[in-house]
Write a protein that holds these residues in place. Structure first.
Motif, short mmCIF file in Angstrom:
data_model
loop_
_atom_site.label_atom_id
_atom_site.label_comp_id
_atom_site.label_asym_id
_atom_site.label_seq_id
_atom_site.Cartn_x
_atom_site.Cartn_y
_atom_site.Cartn_z
N GLY A 172 -5.51 19.55 -8.01
CA GLY A 172 -4.87 18.63 -6.95
C GLY A 172 -5.01 17.00 -7.46
N LEU A 173 -5.24 16.91 -8.73
CA LEU A 173 -5.58 15.54 -9.11
C LEU A 173 -4.09 14.60 -8.80
CD1 LEU A 173 -7.42 13.27 -10.07
CD2 LEU A 173 -6.87 14.30 -12.40
N PRO A 174 -2.96 15.11 -9.24
CA PRO A 174 -1.68 14.45 -9.04
C PRO A 174 -1.84 13.95 -7.71
CG PRO A 174 -1.10 16.31 -10.59
CD PRO A 174 -2.75 16.43 -9.95
N THR A 175 -1.72 14.95 -6.78
CA THR A 175 -1.71 14.42 -5.44
C THR A 175 -2.87 13.32 -4.90
OG1 THR A 175 -3.10 16.17 -4.54
CG2 THR A 175 -0.60 16.53 -4.71
N GLU A 176 -3.99 13.51 -5.51
CA GLU A 176 -5.07 12.59 -5.36
C GLU A 176 -4.48 11.13 -5.71
OE1 GLU A 176 -8.86 11.30 -4.43
OE2 GLU A 176 -8.05 13.14 -3.85
N VAL A 177 -3.95 11.17 -7.00
CA VAL A 177 -3.22 9.80 -7.36
C VAL A 177 -2.30 9.35 -6.57
CG1 VAL A 177 -2.19 8.80 -9.23
CG2 VAL A 177 -3.94 10.33 -9.81
N ALA A 178 -1.48 10.03 -5.95
CA ALA A 178 -0.41 9.66 -5.11
C ALA A 178 -1.11 9.08 -3.72
CB ALA A 178 0.49 10.89 -4.90
N LEU A 179 -2.19 9.92 -3.35
CA LEU A 179 -2.74 9.51 -2.09
C LEU A 179 -3.33 8.23 -2.04
CD1 LEU A 179 -3.67 10.16 1.02
CD2 LEU A 179 -5.67 11.54 -0.29
N VAL A 180 -4.14 7.81 -3.14
CA VAL A 180 -4.93 6.58 -3.72
C VAL A 180 -3.89 5.63 -3.57
CG1 VAL A 180 -6.08 5.11 -5.20
CG2 VAL A 180 -6.98 7.65 -4.58
N ARG A 181 -2.65 5.69 -4.37
CA ARG A 181 -1.73 4.73 -4.67
C ARG A 181 -0.99 4.14 -3.31
NH1 ARG A 181 1.52 4.36 -10.35
NH2 ARG A 181 -0.58 4.44 -11.57
N MET A 182 -0.51 5.31 -2.49
CA MET A 182 0.19 4.95 -1.43
C MET A 182 -0.79 4.53 -0.13
SD MET A 182 2.48 8.32 -0.98
CE MET A 182 3.46 7.85 0.42
N SER A 183 -2.15 4.84 -0.31
CA SER A 183 -2.94 4.14 0.70
C SER A 183 -3.39 2.91 0.42
CB SER A 183 -4.28 4.93 0.62
OG SER A 183 -4.26 6.34 1.24
N ALA A 184 -3.35 2.26 -0.77
CA ALA A 184 -3.57 1.06 -1.19
C ALA A 184 -2.20 0.08 -1.19
CB ALA A 184 -4.03 1.00 -2.65
N GLU A 185 -1.08 0.64 -0.93
CA GLU A 185 0.08 -0.22 -1.05
C GLU A 185 0.13 -1.42 -0.05
OE1 GLU A 185 4.26 0.16 -2.77
OE2 GLU A 185 2.35 1.05 -3.34
N SER A 186 -0.26 -1.22 1.17
CA SER A 186 -0.04 -2.19 2.19
C SER A 186 -1.03 -3.33 1.83
CB SER A 186 -0.32 -1.60 3.59
OG SER A 186 -1.91 -1.46 3.66
N LYS A 187 -1.98 -3.22 1.01
CA LYS A 187 -2.83 -4.44 0.51
C LYS A 187 -2.39 -5.30 -0.54
CE LYS A 187 -7.78 -5.43 -0.10
NZ LYS A 187 -7.55 -6.38 -1.19
N MET A 188 -1.55 -4.57 -1.33
CA MET A 188 -0.76 -5.28 -2.31
C MET A 188 0.05 -6.39 -2.25
SD MET A 188 -0.29 -1.86 -4.79
CE MET A 188 -0.11 -2.67 -6.35
N ALA A 189 0.25 -7.53 -3.01
CA ALA A 189 1.14 -8.49 -2.79
C ALA A 189 2.28 -7.76 -2.90
CB ALA A 189 0.98 -9.59 -3.90
N PRO A 190 3.40 -8.26 -1.94
CA PRO A 190 4.81 -7.87 -1.85
C PRO A 190 5.45 -7.54 -3.17
CG PRO A 190 4.61 -9.32 -0.28
CD PRO A 190 3.30 -9.60 -1.08
N GLU A 191 5.24 -8.53 -4.08
CA GLU A 191 5.77 -8.42 -5.66
C GLU A 191 5.14 -7.20 -6.57
OE1 GLU A 191 2.86 -11.78 -5.73
OE2 GLU A 191 4.24 -11.13 -4.59
N LEU A 192 4.04 -7.05 -5.96
CA LEU A 192 3.37 -5.70 -6.92
C LEU A 192 3.60 -4.47 -6.31
CD1 LEU A 192 0.33 -7.92 -7.75
CD2 LEU A 192 1.97 -7.56 -9.13
N ARG A 193 4.10 -4.34 -5.03
CA ARG A 193 4.16 -3.05 -4.48
C ARG A 193 5.13 -2.09 -5.14
NH1 ARG A 193 4.27 -5.19 1.89
NH2 ARG A 193 2.00 -6.39 2.01
N ARG A 194 4.83 -1.05 -5.25
CA ARG A 194 5.79 0.28 -5.87
C ARG A 194 6.71 0.71 -4.87
NH1 ARG A 194 0.21 0.90 -7.45
NH2 ARG A 194 -0.28 0.37 -9.67
N ASN A 195 6.52 0.68 -3.64
CA ASN A 195 7.38 0.90 -2.59
C ASN A 195 7.80 2.56 -2.61
OD1 ASN A 195 7.43 -1.53 -1.23
ND2 ASN A 195 8.86 -2.29 -2.93
N TYR A 196 6.86 3.39 -2.82
CA TYR A 196 7.09 4.68 -2.73
C TYR A 196 7.75 5.24 -1.51
CZ TYR A 196 4.03 4.61 -7.01
OH TYR A 196 3.38 3.93 -8.16
N LYS A 197 8.55 6.25 -1.53
CA LYS A 197 9.00 6.56 -0.43
C LYS A 197 8.32 7.69 0.41
CE LYS A 197 13.85 6.08 -2.11
NZ LYS A 197 15.05 6.66 -2.84
N ASN A 198 7.72 8.52 -0.72
CA ASN A 198 6.78 9.66 -0.09
C ASN A 198 6.18 10.06 -1.44
OD1 ASN A 198 8.48 11.54 -1.50
ND2 ASN A 198 10.06 11.26 0.26
#
Length: 354
Positions: A172-198
């Motif tokens: 499950g590590l790939p989904t764990e990486v996706a979960l961490v990144r998507m959970s942290a997205e809103s805290k990042m500066a707009p220019e650093l966000r990766r803007n993942y769709k899902n």
């Protein structure tokens, strides 16, 4: 004399004929009765397959994730807060929740990455619960006299839990990486966000833009954390439930009762959270660190490097950042997922899963 013997033979024959004639129907009735009895007798229960146990574990985990995901988002953002020497943004979990909702709204803020959480249940969650339940059943010996299962040693339960957790974390590590990144997205500066769709977009983009191996970044701390967490949660849960039922039968008369499960999961969650939180902080920071620009060194070179830099800059207390939301998430998550898994198993299979 001959005539007397003939009369005796005829009498004996007349007596035996009805008996012989009746033997056929009697035998038929006896056979029919025995066959009917065999049909009525319950067949021995078939062992539940590993696949079935994994599906039940995933469904139970999805139900728990629906309730507990906002706490996971808060936990991840608090663990990343102050990383790399930056100023801390959150005072406590309530402050973190308020700021997240203010920035992104309730659903987009606290439920960002929920699809990754669901996907994670079909990889990590299903393996963790399914493999543990399968091993626990396989290594439970039966009492020859009573036919009941004998208790499994505590150290064996810990070993089973750690095995299930290690396998599940690697799957499950790939989904764990996706979960961490998507959970942290809103805290990042707009220019650093990766803007993942899902979650699928997140996983595919990481593989395409950063390489497939990036999906297994933070693998060492993740596997260590999952091993310790699963051993603590599953092993301590099984042992606590068994000991409380044995020592306090008046309080916990039903070994599969909700009250006993609740108390056992609370204790197991507290132990598991204390053991795994430092690895969770390191894992989250390694998985979420930005890709360095050409010529720049990586923020962390390894798990040990991340651990050392975190302690040097922020102190040992930083390793327990997010402890409260982590516990508040883990305790109800464990309770809901295990009770749901058990109830689904009783409903569909007629027996408990764990």
């Amino acid at each position: 004399e001959i005539e007397r013997m003939a009369r005796t033979s005829r009498a004996l024959l007349l007596f035996l004929l009805p008996v012989v004639a009746a033997m056929g129907p009697v035998e038929h009735l006896a056979n029919h009765f025995m066959m009917a009895k065999a049909k009525v007798a319950p067949a021995p229960p078939k062992p539940t397959s590993l696949g079935t146990r994994m599906v039940l574990g995933a469904l139970g985990g999805m139900g728990a994730a629906t309730v507990c995901h906002p706490l996971d988002v808060i936990r991840v953002q608090m663990q990343l807060d102050g990383g790399g020497g930056a100023a801390k943004s959150y005072k406590n979990p309530l402050d973190a929740a308020a700021q997240i909702i203010k920035r992104k709204g309730l659903f987009q803020g606290l439920y960002t990455g929920i699809d990754a959480a669901y996907l994670r249940q079909w990889t990590y969650g299903s393996c963790r619960v399914g493999i543990y339940a399968y091993l626990l059943n396989a290594f439970t010996k039966k009492d020859e006299k009573t036919g009941k299962g004998l208790p499994v040693a505590f150290h064996e339960k810990l070993l089973m839990g750690s095995t299930a957790g290690a396998i599940g974390s690697m799957v499950g590590l790939p989904t764990e990486v996706a979960l961490v990144r998507m959970s942290a997205e809103s805290k990042m500066a707009p220019e650093l966000r990766r803007n993942y769709k899902n979650s699928i977009d997140c996983i595919s983009r990481i593989a395409k833009e950063e390489g497939v191996l990036k999906l297994w970044s933070g693998g060492v701390p993740t596997v260590i954390r999952a091993t310790l967490l699963s051993a603590s949660v599953l092993g301590c849960y099984s042992e606590t439930k068994e000991q409380l039922h044995k020592r306090f039968p008046q309080v916990f008369p039903n070994k599969d009762g909700e009250s006993l499960m609740f108390v056992s999961t609370m204790f197991a969650s507290l132990v598991a959270n204390a053991v795994s939180n430092p690895f969770d902080v390191v894992k989250s920071r390694v998985q979420n660190m930005p890709t360095p620009l050409p010529g720049q060194p990586a923020l962390y070179t390894s798990m040990v490097d991340c651990f050392a830099k975190t302690v040097a800059k922020e102190g040992y207390g930083a390793l327990y950042q997010g402890f409260t939301p982590a516990f508040l998430k883990l305790a109800p998550y464990t309770t809901i997922s295990l009770i749901l898994t058990d109830k689904l198993s009783q409903k569909l299979l007629g027996k408990s899963a764990l």
